[in-house]
Design a protein around this motif. Structure first.
Motif, PDB file in Angstrom:
ATOM      1  N   UNK A 715      -1.622  -2.961   3.060  1.00 23.06           N
ATOM      2  CA  UNK A 715      -3.043  -3.149   3.322  1.00 23.06           C
ATOM      3  C   UNK A 715      -3.635  -2.015   4.161  1.00 23.06           C
ATOM      4  N   UNK A 716      -2.913  -0.898   4.256  1.00 21.53           N
ATOM      5  CA  UNK A 716      -3.429   0.241   5.018  1.00 21.53           C
ATOM      6  C   UNK A 716      -4.675   0.836   4.383  1.00 21.53           C
ATOM      7  N   UNK A 717      -4.783   0.716   3.059  1.00 23.63           N
ATOM      8  CA  UNK A 717      -5.924   1.300   2.360  1.00 23.63           C
ATOM      9  C   UNK A 717      -6.552   0.251   1.449  1.00 23.63           C
ATOM     10  N   UNK A 718      -7.740   0.592   0.987  1.00 28.87           N
ATOM     11  CA  UNK A 718      -8.422  -0.218  -0.013  1.00 28.87           C
ATOM     12  C   UNK A 718      -8.678   0.658  -1.234  1.00 28.87           C
ATOM     13  N   UNK A 719      -8.195   0.299  -2.418  1.00 28.04           N
ATOM     14  CA  UNK A 719      -7.383  -0.885  -2.718  1.00 28.04           C
ATOM     15  C   UNK A 719      -5.998  -0.811  -2.073  1.00 28.04           C
ATOM     16  N   UNK A 720      -5.315  -1.955  -2.065  1.00 28.62           N
ATOM     17  CA  UNK A 720      -4.004  -2.027  -1.447  1.00 28.62           C
ATOM     18  C   UNK A 720      -3.028  -1.056  -2.094  1.00 28.62           C
ATOM     19  N   UNK A 721      -2.117  -0.548  -1.268  1.00 25.46           N
ATOM     20  CA  UNK A 721      -1.079   0.339  -1.775  1.00 25.46           C
ATOM     21  C   UNK A 721      -0.150  -0.412  -2.720  1.00 25.46           C
ATOM     22  N   UNK A 722       0.447   0.291  -3.679  1.00 28.10           N
ATOM     23  CA  UNK A 722       1.442  -0.369  -4.541  1.00 28.10           C
ATOM     24  C   UNK A 722       2.709  -0.675  -3.752  1.00 28.10           C
ATOM     25  N   UNK A 723       3.572  -1.481  -4.324  1.00 25.95           N
ATOM     26  CA  UNK A 723       4.834  -1.837  -3.658  1.00 25.95           C
ATOM     27  C   UNK A 723       5.659  -0.591  -3.368  1.00 25.95           C
ATOM     28  N   UNK A 724       5.631   0.353  -4.294  1.00 24.86           N
ATOM     29  CA  UNK A 724       6.353   1.617  -4.119  1.00 24.86           C
ATOM     30  C   UNK A 724       5.552   2.726  -4.783  1.00 24.86           C
ATOM     31  N   UNK A 725       5.898   3.967  -4.460  1.00 32.93           N
ATOM     32  CA  UNK A 725       5.243   5.115  -5.091  1.00 32.93           C
ATOM     33  C   UNK A 725       6.079   5.697  -6.224  1.00 32.93           C
ATOM     34  N   UNK A 726       7.399   5.799  -5.979  1.00 34.68           N
ATOM     35  CA  UNK A 726       8.288   6.390  -6.972  1.00 34.68           C
ATOM     36  C   UNK A 726       9.596   5.614  -7.019  1.00 34.68           C
ATOM     37  N   UNK A 727      10.093   5.447  -8.226  1.00 37.49           N
ATOM     38  CA  UNK A 727      11.367   4.771  -8.439  1.00 37.49           C
ATOM     39  C   UNK A 727      12.050   5.439  -9.630  1.00 37.49           C
ATOM     40  N   UNK A 728      13.335   5.785  -9.459  1.00 35.32           N
ATOM     41  CA  UNK A 728      14.034   6.448 -10.561  1.00 35.32           C
ATOM     42  C   UNK A 728      15.528   6.169 -10.490  1.00 35.32           C
TER      43      UNK A 728
END
Length: 739
Positions: A715-728
């Motif tokens: 909730x740091x930003x609006x819209x809310x941040x995703x659960x993660x940014x990168x996953x591989x």
């Protein structure tokens, strides 16, 4: 005029003399087939030259009766056999099976300078468990950059060990083609060093000639190696062909218009690396679709002193071959060429289409050339960068003596509608009484900048270094960096300044623990930096840190210090969302202490603490780095770095944390892995990485790698941040065809 200067310098310059005859030893070819099993008392080792050892620490030059080493060779390999007796075999420290790991184990380190360059060497280390560690040494151990001692350089070789009731023993088998031997006067001449440690006694021994303790990194200094001649050895050209195949499944989020959108990225790729010895002195590396998927993630760092840039080490394999040749000291922790500018943009990986590198010698000059092409990359809100070419040319030539050189470097970064070019000259001059003069000058030109001005576009660095560790020793340096100086392929700790640096130290060694508590003590009376603006109108930064450090005979060390510092801020410094140091002049002071345990301990708990004034308030800084070893198969490495900053005038305070835990495991010498978790309170992110490696043999590997970051406070930003940014998740297979 130049000739007069060179003659005068050659009269001043000298080399070390230790009162020991440094004659060449003849190494004969074996007529037996050596079976690599870790035993050196077999019939095949009889008749080879045996090297004896003397103690290096703590009782310097005391004869050692516990260790012997033999060296021989055949048509394809160099062989080394070491007998390391131990009166208390139950105290052998034997806790590591990981390739290129070290957790305080006893070890045997074999260093070889293949052509008596007296500046470069390869080091092959082995532990009682059979675990191995290797590295390269450049520039005769003089730190011109991060690659002087390079543990990321991996070589193809074999080693076996045996632990017996009398101690332990080891055998090495090293391919001749890896060592770039060159015949001179129909002979192969080299320099060698062999070091053995008994870490439960904090003791090390080395073959003669034995360097004095007071030279920094003395046992890892190629010019101090024992000269030998391989009688009848024929050089072999190097050829390594390493194809790889890779499959990955991943996803990422990017901000588009008014929301975060998920993108899936599934890939199957292949590539190839080729290393070919054009001549015994020149090696060509070619890489197509260069990949670094198996490289571990970087450690998280919070830059509390964000007036300086953060330097991260290079771990990618393609950049390791003779990496020290490309070191160009442009000042304090600054480099004209920094390989992490290639393939990484704004912290994001950029695919590398391919490249070439040529390293070695032409006549008596060291030469290096590197050129790589990257794909274009979309940087999101920061726009995009088209495909780029990165090229480096390096030249160095020995002058005056074996420890001195003059050099040249040129770098060029080129893409559509942009270029950045840098050229520089540098040198190292060895003077009498362990004194070194290390100068450099460089200049840059780039498109879309103001008109070129020699002073404003240039950087000068001058360093005078008394390289010893006992008695009185010192360093003095001057540095100028112009306002428009910008090496597009380099790294600068600080920019746009004049800098004056000086340190004054006194050190003392003790060899008898019955007469002294500390084996080594050092007083640093002055360690001071002074930064001015380029026109000398203002002082930007000044500090002086004085400290005392002492090392016990068991390896434990203690340090206490005090520091006084001045900062002039022309713009605010923001540490977190709530902490900011405003414009102004600040004088602050702080004190601290640290403890570092000896390597022999199964449980280690280094700790450092400091406290003092900090801009408009105070800062309490803590760092602990515990390590717990659970035998050979499992260990835990952790670190916690914390800053508690209190700004009374702003009525704000905050804890800043960086926490890391790494679990290392090894089933045997072939199957190993690690799991890493990192938390950074400033970005409020948790990063994870898991890596499994099955090493069939050197050059033949299977990797499984999983990397992911997590946004803790969405909730740091609006819209809310995703659960993660990168996953591989990645699986990679590589095999090296070797000749």
């Amino acid at each position: 005029m130049i000739r007069i200067v060179l003659i005068c310098c050659s009269i001043l310059c000298c080399s070390y003399s230790f009162g020991q005859e440094n004659t060449e030893i003849i190494i004969k070819k074996t007529n037996s087939k050596i079976i690599l099993d870790g035993y050196v008392n077999d019939e095949e080792w009889k008749g080879n030259h045996t090297f004896l050892f003397h103690e290096f620490t703590p009782n310097w030059n005391q004869k050692d009766s516990l260790t012997t080493v033999q060296i021989t060779f055949d048509d394809s390999f160099i062989y080394l056999g070491v007998d390391a007796k131990e009166p208390e075999p139950d105290k052998i420290i034997n806790r590591n099976l990981l390739r290129d790991g070290w957790y305080g184990d006893d070890f045997i380190a074999f260093g070889i300078d293949p052509n008596q360059t007296k500046k470069n060497a390869l080091v092959f280390s082995i532990y009682p468990s059979g675990g191995r560690y290797d590295m390269s040494i450049s520039n005769d151990g003089i730190p011109l950059g991060d690659s002087t001692f390079n543990p990321s350089y991996d070589m193809i070789w074999e080693g076996k060990t045996q632990i017996t009731e009398k101690g332990w023993s080891a055998e090495y088998r090293i391919p001749i083609s890896n060592l770039r031997f060159v015949k001179k006067e129909n002979q192969i001449k080299a320099g060698i060093s062999v070091v053995r440690t008994q870490n439960h006694r904090n003791r090390s021994v080395r073959i003669l000639p034995l360097p004095p303790q007071n030279i920094p990194n003395a046992t890892e200094t190629p010019s101090l190696y024992q000269p030998i001649v391989f009688d009848g050895l024929n050089p072999r050209k190097q050829l390594q062909i390493t194809p790889y195949a890779l499959g990955s499944v991943g996803s990422s989020y990017s901000f588009d218009s008014d929301e975060y959108r998920k993108q899936n990225d599934n890939n199957i790729e292949a590539g190839i690396d080729v290393r070919y010895g054009i001549t015994p002195k020149l090696t060509l590396d070619i890489s197509v679709n260069t990949d670094f998927a198996q490289v571990e993630i970087d450690d998280q760092i919070v830059n509390i002193n964000n007036r300086v840039n953060i330097f991260l080490p290079e771990k990618r394999k393609f950049f390791q071959e003779q990496a020290g040749l490309f070191d160009f000291n442009a000042g304090v922790l600054s480099q004209l060429f920094y390989s992490r500018t290639i393939g990484i943009n704004s912290g994001r990986l950029t695919p590398i289409i391919g490249g070439v590198r040529l390293t070695g010698q032409v006549r008596n000059a060291d030469v290096g050339f590197l050129s790589l092409q990257t794909e274009g990359v979309n940087l999101g809100d920061e726009g995009s960068i088209s495909s780029e070419n990165f090229s480096v040319l390096r030249f160095r030539n020995k002058v005056l003596n074996d420890k001195s050189f003059v050099g040249f470097m040129a770098t060029n970064r080129l893409r559509k509608d942009y270029f950045n070019t840098a050229i520089g000259f540098d040198g190292v001059f060895s003077l009498p009484k362990s004194l070194y003069f290390i100068p450099s000058v460089s200049t840059t030109v780039e498109k879309d900048t103001n008109d070129y001005d020699l002073a404003e576009n240039s950087r000068v660095s001058l360093l005078l270094d008394k390289r010893k560790q006992d008695g009185l020793f010192y360093r003095a340096a001057y540095e100028f960096s112009g306002k428009q100086y910008n090496p597009g392929m380099g790294f600068l700790l600080r920019e746009k300044h004049h800098n004056f640096y000086g340190s004054l130290n006194y050190g003392n060694y003790n060899s008898n623990k019955d007469e002294a508590l500390f084996q080594y003590t050092r007083w640093t009376l002055m360690n001071s930096d002074l930064y001015y603006t380029t026109d000398f109108s203002k002082v930007i930064t000044w500090y002086n840190r004085s400290f005392w450090t002492g090392r016990l005979f068991n390896g434990d060390s203690f340090t206490v210090f005090g520091q006084l510092q001045y900062e002039n801020l022309e713009k605010p410094i923001r540490f977190t969302n709530t902490l900011e140091a405003p414009i102004g002049d600040y004088m602050f002071y702080y004190f601290g202490a640290s403890y570092s345990p000896g390597n022999q301990r199964n449980i280690q708990f280094p700790i450092a603490i400091e406290y003092g004034t900090f801009y408009e308030g105070t800062n309490l800084k803590l760092e602990i780095k515990p390590t717990i070893n659970f035998g050979k198969h499992f260990n835990i490495e952790s670190s916690w770095k914390a800053n508690h900053i209190v700004f009374d005038k702003q009525n704000t305070e905050e804890w800043i944390h960086v926490i890391q835990t790494k679990l290392n495991w090894a089933y045997n010498l072939h199957l190993s892995g690690s799991v890493i978790g990192q938390y950074n309170s400033v970005s409020d992110q948790f990063l994870t990485s898991a890596r499994l490696r099955y090493n069939v043999k050197d050059g033949h590997d299977i990797y499984l790698v999983y990397n992911q970051d997590y946004n803790i406070d969405r909730q740091l930003t609006t819209p809310n941040l995703p659960e993660y940014n990168n996953q591989i998740f990645t699986i990679k297979y590589l095999y090296t065809f070797f000749k």
